[in-house]
Design a protein around this motif. Structure first.
Motif, PDB file in Angstrom:
ATOM      1  N   VAL A  31       6.281   9.857   1.299  1.00  0.00           N
ATOM      2  CA  VAL A  31       5.492   8.801   0.574  1.00  0.00           C
ATOM      3  C   VAL A  31       5.891   7.641   1.279  1.00  0.00           C
ATOM      4  O   VAL A  31       7.309   7.332   1.696  1.00  0.00           O
ATOM      5  CB  VAL A  31       5.901   8.275  -0.685  1.00  0.00           C
ATOM      6  CG1 VAL A  31       5.474   7.656  -1.321  1.00  0.00           C
ATOM      7  CG2 VAL A  31       5.323  10.061  -1.198  1.00  0.00           C
ATOM      8  N   LEU A  32       5.404   6.750   1.412  1.00  0.00           N
ATOM      9  CA  LEU A  32       5.333   5.619   2.261  1.00  0.00           C
ATOM     10  C   LEU A  32       4.969   4.710   1.503  1.00  0.00           C
ATOM     11  O   LEU A  32       3.762   4.404   0.888  1.00  0.00           O
ATOM     12  CB  LEU A  32       4.989   5.341   3.928  1.00  0.00           C
ATOM     13  CG  LEU A  32       5.222   5.863   4.882  1.00  0.00           C
ATOM     14  CD1 LEU A  32       5.315   7.716   4.728  1.00  0.00           C
ATOM     15  CD2 LEU A  32       5.365   5.637   5.973  1.00  0.00           C
ATOM     16  N   GLU A  52       8.092  16.562  -4.820  1.00  0.00           N
ATOM     17  CA  GLU A  52       9.035  16.463  -4.564  1.00  0.00           C
ATOM     18  C   GLU A  52       9.537  15.551  -3.668  1.00  0.00           C
ATOM     19  O   GLU A  52       9.939  14.130  -4.090  1.00  0.00           O
ATOM     20  CB  GLU A  52      10.001  17.116  -3.835  1.00  0.00           C
ATOM     21  CG  GLU A  52      11.379  17.775  -3.468  1.00  0.00           C
ATOM     22  CD  GLU A  52      12.501  17.156  -4.805  1.00  0.00           C
ATOM     23  OE1 GLU A  52      12.466  17.954  -5.609  1.00  0.00           O
ATOM     24  OE2 GLU A  52      13.684  16.542  -4.426  1.00  0.00           O
ATOM     25  N   SER A  53       8.290  15.198  -2.945  1.00  0.00           N
ATOM     26  CA  SER A  53       8.197  13.620  -2.390  1.00  0.00           C
ATOM     27  C   SER A  53       8.315  12.906  -3.670  1.00  0.00           C
ATOM     28  O   SER A  53       8.917  11.896  -2.949  1.00  0.00           O
ATOM     29  CB  SER A  53       7.465  13.539  -1.269  1.00  0.00           C
ATOM     30  OG  SER A  53       5.832  14.366  -1.253  1.00  0.00           O
ATOM     31  N   ALA A 108      10.640   9.698  -4.386  1.00  0.00           N
ATOM     32  CA  ALA A 108       9.762   7.962  -3.826  1.00  0.00           C
ATOM     33  C   ALA A 108       9.847   7.433  -5.063  1.00  0.00           C
ATOM     34  O   ALA A 108       9.664   6.138  -5.138  1.00  0.00           O
ATOM     35  CB  ALA A 108       8.536   8.125  -3.492  1.00  0.00           C
ATOM     36  N   LYS A 109      10.176   8.168  -6.172  1.00  0.00           N
ATOM     37  CA  LYS A 109      10.011   7.385  -7.758  1.00  0.00           C
ATOM     38  C   LYS A 109       8.587   7.208  -7.852  1.00  0.00           C
ATOM     39  O   LYS A 109       7.668   5.987  -8.466  1.00  0.00           O
ATOM     40  CB  LYS A 109      11.113   6.193  -7.696  1.00  0.00           C
ATOM     41  CG  LYS A 109      12.234   6.647  -8.391  1.00  0.00           C
ATOM     42  CD  LYS A 109      13.516   6.325  -8.526  1.00  0.00           C
ATOM     43  CE  LYS A 109      14.697   5.744  -8.865  1.00  0.00           C
ATOM     44  NZ  LYS A 109      15.529   7.070  -7.879  1.00  0.00           N
ATOM     45  N   ARG A 110       7.243   8.061  -7.766  1.00  0.00           N
ATOM     46  CA  ARG A 110       6.213   6.795  -7.843  1.00  0.00           C
ATOM     47  C   ARG A 110       5.109   8.843  -8.111  1.00  0.00           C
ATOM     48  O   ARG A 110       5.374   9.513  -7.936  1.00  0.00           O
ATOM     49  CB  ARG A 110       5.768   7.106  -6.588  1.00  0.00           C
ATOM     50  CG  ARG A 110       6.270   6.122  -5.730  1.00  0.00           C
ATOM     51  CD  ARG A 110       6.144   4.444  -6.379  1.00  0.00           C
ATOM     52  NE  ARG A 110       6.216   3.421  -5.171  1.00  0.00           N
ATOM     53  CZ  ARG A 110       7.529   2.906  -5.843  1.00  0.00           C
ATOM     54  NH1 ARG A 110       8.128   3.535  -6.437  1.00  0.00           N
ATOM     55  NH2 ARG A 110       7.917   1.514  -4.365  1.00  0.00           N
ATOM     56  N   LYS A 111       4.020   7.821  -8.479  1.00  0.00           N
ATOM     57  CA  LYS A 111       3.179   9.355  -9.619  1.00  0.00           C
ATOM     58  C   LYS A 111       1.989   9.348  -8.150  1.00  0.00           C
ATOM     59  O   LYS A 111       1.414   8.379  -7.373  1.00  0.00           O
ATOM     60  CB  LYS A 111       2.969   8.602 -10.634  1.00  0.00           C
ATOM     61  CG  LYS A 111       3.255   8.686 -11.552  1.00  0.00           C
ATOM     62  CD  LYS A 111       3.238   9.231 -12.914  1.00  0.00           C
ATOM     63  CE  LYS A 111       4.963   9.542 -13.498  1.00  0.00           C
ATOM     64  NZ  LYS A 111       6.184   9.762 -13.304  1.00  0.00           N
ATOM     65  N   LEU A 112       0.776  10.632  -8.422  1.00  0.00           N
ATOM     66  CA  LEU A 112      -0.313  10.803  -7.919  1.00  0.00           C
ATOM     67  C   LEU A 112      -1.149   9.394  -8.178  1.00  0.00           C
ATOM     68  O   LEU A 112      -1.670   9.216  -7.023  1.00  0.00           O
ATOM     69  CB  LEU A 112      -0.498  11.636  -8.071  1.00  0.00           C
ATOM     70  CG  LEU A 112       0.237  12.711  -7.208  1.00  0.00           C
ATOM     71  CD1 LEU A 112      -0.633  14.387  -7.607  1.00  0.00           C
ATOM     72  CD2 LEU A 112      -0.942  13.141  -5.639  1.00  0.00           C
ATOM     73  N   ASP A 113      -0.960   9.021  -9.013  1.00  0.00           N
ATOM     74  CA  ASP A 113      -2.485   7.938  -9.290  1.00  0.00           C
ATOM     75  C   ASP A 113      -1.887   6.890  -8.992  1.00  0.00           C
ATOM     76  O   ASP A 113      -2.630   5.432  -8.696  1.00  0.00           O
ATOM     77  CB  ASP A 113      -2.348   7.801 -10.721  1.00  0.00           C
ATOM     78  CG  ASP A 113      -1.299   7.427 -11.926  1.00  0.00           C
ATOM     79  OD1 ASP A 113      -0.219   7.141 -11.322  1.00  0.00           O
ATOM     80  OD2 ASP A 113      -0.951   7.928 -13.053  1.00  0.00           O
ATOM     81  N   MET A 116       0.516  -1.347  -0.151  1.00  0.00           N
ATOM     82  CA  MET A 116      -0.094  -0.174   0.124  1.00  0.00           C
ATOM     83  C   MET A 116       1.179   1.032   0.102  1.00  0.00           C
ATOM     84  O   MET A 116       1.639   1.461   0.689  1.00  0.00           O
ATOM     85  CB  MET A 116      -1.000  -0.024   1.618  1.00  0.00           C
ATOM     86  CG  MET A 116      -2.727   1.373   1.201  1.00  0.00           C
ATOM     87  SD  MET A 116      -2.876   1.251   2.791  1.00  0.00           S
ATOM     88  CE  MET A 116      -4.135  -0.315   2.641  1.00  0.00           C
ATOM     89  N   HIS A 117       0.124   2.387  -0.879  1.00  0.00           N
ATOM     90  CA  HIS A 117       1.202   3.856  -1.022  1.00  0.00           C
ATOM     91  C   HIS A 117       0.409   4.825   0.068  1.00  0.00           C
ATOM     92  O   HIS A 117      -0.871   4.521  -0.941  1.00  0.00           O
ATOM     93  CB  HIS A 117       2.141   3.495  -2.538  1.00  0.00           C
ATOM     94  CG  HIS A 117       2.605   3.173  -2.873  1.00  0.00           C
ATOM     95  ND1 HIS A 117       2.827   1.779  -3.636  1.00  0.00           N
ATOM     96  CD2 HIS A 117       3.881   3.350  -2.847  1.00  0.00           C
ATOM     97  CE1 HIS A 117       4.037   1.983  -4.320  1.00  0.00           C
ATOM     98  NE2 HIS A 117       4.712   2.230  -3.464  1.00  0.00           N
ATOM     99  N   LEU A 118       1.377   5.313   0.058  1.00  0.00           N
ATOM    100  CA  LEU A 118       0.752   6.152   1.189  1.00  0.00           C
ATOM    101  C   LEU A 118       1.263   7.791   1.188  1.00  0.00           C
ATOM    102  O   LEU A 118       2.371   7.556   1.174  1.00  0.00           O
ATOM    103  CB  LEU A 118       0.483   5.755   2.608  1.00  0.00           C
ATOM    104  CG  LEU A 118       0.067   6.888   3.739  1.00  0.00           C
ATOM    105  CD1 LEU A 118      -1.313   6.338   4.666  1.00  0.00           C
ATOM    106  CD2 LEU A 118       0.960   7.482   4.504  1.00  0.00           C
ATOM    107  N   LEU A 119       0.460   8.777   0.972  1.00  0.00           N
ATOM    108  CA  LEU A 119       0.942  10.380   1.062  1.00  0.00           C
ATOM    109  C   LEU A 119       0.954  11.147   1.505  1.00  0.00           C
ATOM    110  O   LEU A 119      -0.525  11.289   2.410  1.00  0.00           O
ATOM    111  CB  LEU A 119       0.674  10.700  -0.697  1.00  0.00           C
ATOM    112  CG  LEU A 119       1.168  12.114  -0.442  1.00  0.00           C
ATOM    113  CD1 LEU A 119       2.736  12.283  -1.148  1.00  0.00           C
ATOM    114  CD2 LEU A 119       0.386  13.479  -1.198  1.00  0.00           C
TER     115      LEU A 119
END
Ligand code: KG4
Ligand code: ZN
Length: 338
Positions: free
Chosen positions: A17-18, A60-61, A65-70, A1-4
């Motif tokens: 980002v976790l 920046e976060s 984290a090399k992640r996108k909002l979606d 699970m990805h959390l911002l």
């Protein structure tokens, strides 16, 4: 699970980002330079700066984290306590994201998040635990019979410990925030040179008070004519830092007589202080208890601790078959709820 997670309760704009309990990024943009000329936080300037920084900090976060909002499954945000204008910036931003992506939004208590910072780095903290939170806005003692169960057993009746350090530094024109400056100067000082009477509540509560120590410090400053350039400055600051530390630990010792716990936690911005960290560890050892203190970067305000607490809550809710909701009605609160 990805959390911002987003944290804007005071004067740090932060996003993290976790991925489960792994912190992929934890961006903290401090406003120290903006508030430094005033020797303390100017609430309106803090809100305006959060408004300017929040987009960049969140971007920046994600990029670190090399992640996108979606790819984010859930959002978390600090709801309080803190400066309402500052909190509203983070809350509105987080609500906008959760609303657009139709994802759950978790409102987090800032003080509880500071305590959670200890769990982020130390998985197995034995319960019950006593947690001493020492920051610029709060000095409180919590008893945790078990994980996520925070019971307030003492709080400051006037200044927070960090606030007292900041005010003395301001009075001596040493810079803002005062805690780190005092720590640096006090390092070479003699902590027994200036005498401070340690305050004690007469009603047997575990509340703290730092305004007495602050007044005693101001009296020393006046009577000894302590200034930025005075040869006894370092001794004076070491003595004051020692008195603040002693006052915190004296109260903790009294609380331990009543609350029979299995571990001790120290957290909050002032927990970065080396004298306090060392004394706290020594204190725990003499009481035969393990001590847990987050690393320095997780002591001051940051969004990773907010995200960690949100994930812990979601996990807890899952066990009770409770679904985390897209809570668009979350509101900000300025003080620890009674
Ligand atoms: O937890 P925090 O970042 O913000 C609040 O929630 O208040 O704590 C900020 C406080 C300030 O009062 C600052 O002077 C103090 O933490 N602080 C320190 C140190 N680093 C930050 N106090 C003593 N020694 C330090 N190294
Ligand atoms: Zn804080």
């Amino acid at each position: 699970m990805h959390l911002l997670a987003i944290e804007t309760s005071c004067d740090e704009t932060s996003a993290a980002v976790l991925s489960d309990l792994e912190v992929l990024s934890n961006i903290v943009l401090s406003q120290d330079e903006i508030h430094a000329p005033y020797g303390g936080i100017v609430p309106e300037l803090a809100s305006r700066q959060h408004l300017k920084s929040i987009g960049f900090v969140v971007e920046e976060s994600l990029s670190r984290a090399k992640r996108k909002l979606d790819q984010i499954d859930v959002f978390a945000v600090t709801q309080g306590p803190g400066l309402v204008g500052s909190l509203l910036v983070g809350l509105s931003f987080a609500k906008g994201l959760a609303f657009y992506y139709r994802k759950p939004l978790v409102g987090i208590d800032h003080v509880e998040a500071h305590i959670e910072a200890a769990f982020l780095e130390h998985g197995n903290i034995p319960f019950p635990a006593l947690a001493l939170l020492v920051s610029g806005g709060h000095t409180s003692l919590f008893c945790l019979p078990e994980k996520l169960d925070f019971s307030l057993v003492g709080k400051t009746r006037d200044d927070a410990a960090g606030e007292a350090l900041d005010k003395i530094a301001k009075f001596l024109d040493l810079g803002y925030p005062g805690g780190p400056v005092i720590e640096r100067l006090a390092e070479k000082g003699e902590p027994r040179r200036f005498a401070f009477a340690i305050p004690r509540m007469t009603d047997r509560s575990f509340d703290f008070s730092f305004s007495g120590l602050k007044t005693a410090a101001l009296k020393h400053i006046k009577s000894e004519k302590i200034s930025k350039t005075h040869p006894a400055l370092m001794d004076f600051l070491a003595s004051f830092e020692e008195a603040v530390t002693k006052s915190l630990l004296d109260n903790l010792a009294r609380a331990l007589e009543v609350h029979k716990v299995k571990s001790l936690i120290l957290c909050g911005g002032v927990a970065r202080n080396k004298r306090l960290r060392t004394r706290f560890d020594e204190f725990a050892r003499t009481h035969g208890l393990p001590s847990f203190i987050p690393s320095a970067k997780l002591c001051t305000d940051n969004a990773a601790m907010v995200g960690a607490l949100a994930l812990a809550r979601i996990e807890h809710d899952k066990k009770g078959r409770k679904k985390t909701a897209l809570s668009l009605d979350l509101d900000a609160y300025p003080r620890i709820p009674v």
